[in-house]
Write an enzyme that holds these catalytic residues in place. Structure first.
Site, PDB file in Angstrom:
ATOM      1  N   ASP A 198      -5.878   3.130   9.911  1.00  0.00           N
ATOM      2  CA  ASP A 198      -7.312   2.856  10.033  1.00  0.00           C
ATOM      3  C   ASP A 198      -7.596   2.526  11.498  1.00  0.00           C
ATOM      4  OD1 ASP A 198      -9.959   2.188   9.581  1.00  0.00           O
ATOM      5  OD2 ASP A 198      -9.569   0.416   8.409  1.00  0.00           O
TER       6      ASP A 198
ATOM      7  N   GLY B   6       0.787  -1.240   0.000  1.00  0.00           N
ATOM      8  CA  GLY B   6       0.000   0.000   0.000  1.00  0.00           C
ATOM      9  C   GLY B   6       0.811   1.277   0.000  1.00  0.00           C
TER      10      GLY B   6
END
Ligand code: IMP
Ligand code: MG
Length: 180
Positions: A103, A44
Site C-alpha cells: 500500500d 495477511g
C-alpha cells in the site's frame, strides 16, 4: 458474493492463476538459490504464502513474522511494529518476503531495513497486490501479482478488523462497513 462487499476484484480462479505464475517465475529465478527461505508476513499473507510455496518447485524453508501497521482501522496508523520475529537466522541465505499487499510501502521498507542488517545473501519481495498510486515509500518489489485499485480490499488473507480473511476471492469492502 459476501454482502459487505461492493464488488469482486479478483476471483478465485484469477488468484490461483496469478499465484501459479509467480511461483513459476520464482522457480526459474531461484534455481541456484542458497538455502532458500520464504517469509510470510502474518496474518495477511498467510493464505497467499501457503499457496505460493506450493507453486515453487524448489527446496525451501518457511518462516513467519508478525508485523502490525494498521491495528483495527481501515487506514494505516503510520507505525510499524515487529510483534513476532523470525525463528531462524537469515545470514547468507536467499530470502523472499511474501506480503499480501503493498500500500504506502511503509511496512515493507521498514522490514527490509531490519532484515538487511542480518546479512542475507539476497532479499526480494513477492507481493500479491500493489495498490496503484498509493506508494509513498520506495520499495523494490520483484514479484507483483496484480495492480489493484486504491480501495480498501478484503479476502484471501486480507482483513478488516480481522474479518473476511477466509473469503476465497478479493473484493472491495463497502464503505458503510468501516465509515459507520
Ligand atoms: P503499507 O505499510 O501502507 O504498505 O501497508 C501494508 C499493510 O497494510 C498490508 O500488509 C496490509 O496488512 C494492510 N493493508 C493495506 N491496504 C489494505 C487493504 O486494502 N485491505 C486490507 N489490508 C490492507
Ligand atoms: Mg499485512
Amino acid at each position: 458474493m459476501h454482502p459487505d462487499l461492493t464488488k469482486i476484484i479478483f476471483s478465485e480462479e484469477e488468484l490461483r492463476d496469478c499465484v501459479k505464475r509467480m511461483g513459476a517465475q520464482i522457480t526459474a529465478d531461484y534455481a541456484d538459490a542458497h538455502d532458500l527461505l520464504v517469509i510470510g508476513i502474518l496474518k495477511g499473507a498467510a493464505i497467499f504464502m501457503t499457496d505460493l510455496v506450493r507453486s515453487i518447485d524448489l527446496p525451501l524453508e518457511m518462516d513467519f513474522m508478525v508485523i502490525s501497521s494498521y491495528g483495527d482501522a481501515a487506514t494505516t496508523s503510520g507505525r510499524v511494529k515487529i510483534v513476532q520475529d523470525l525463528s531462524c537466522d537469515i545470514k547468507g541465505r536467499d530470502v523472499i518476503i511474501a506480503e499480501d499487499i503493498l500500500d504506502t510501502g511503509r511496512t515493507l521498507s521498514k522490514l527490509l531495513k531490519v532484515l538487511e542488517l542480518r546479512d542475507p545473501r539476497s532479499i526480494s519481495i513477492a507481493a500479491l497486490l500493489r495498490k496503484e498510486g498509493a506508494q509513498q515509500f520506495e520499495v523494490p518489489c520483484k514479484y507483483e501479482g496484480f495492480a489493484c485499485p486504491d480501495e480498501f480490499v478484503v479476502g484471501y488473507g486480507l482483513d478488516y478488523a480481522q474479518h473476511y480473511r477466509n473469503l476465497p476471492y478479493i473484493g472491495a469492502l463497502d464503505r458503510k462497513v468501516y465509515a459507520g
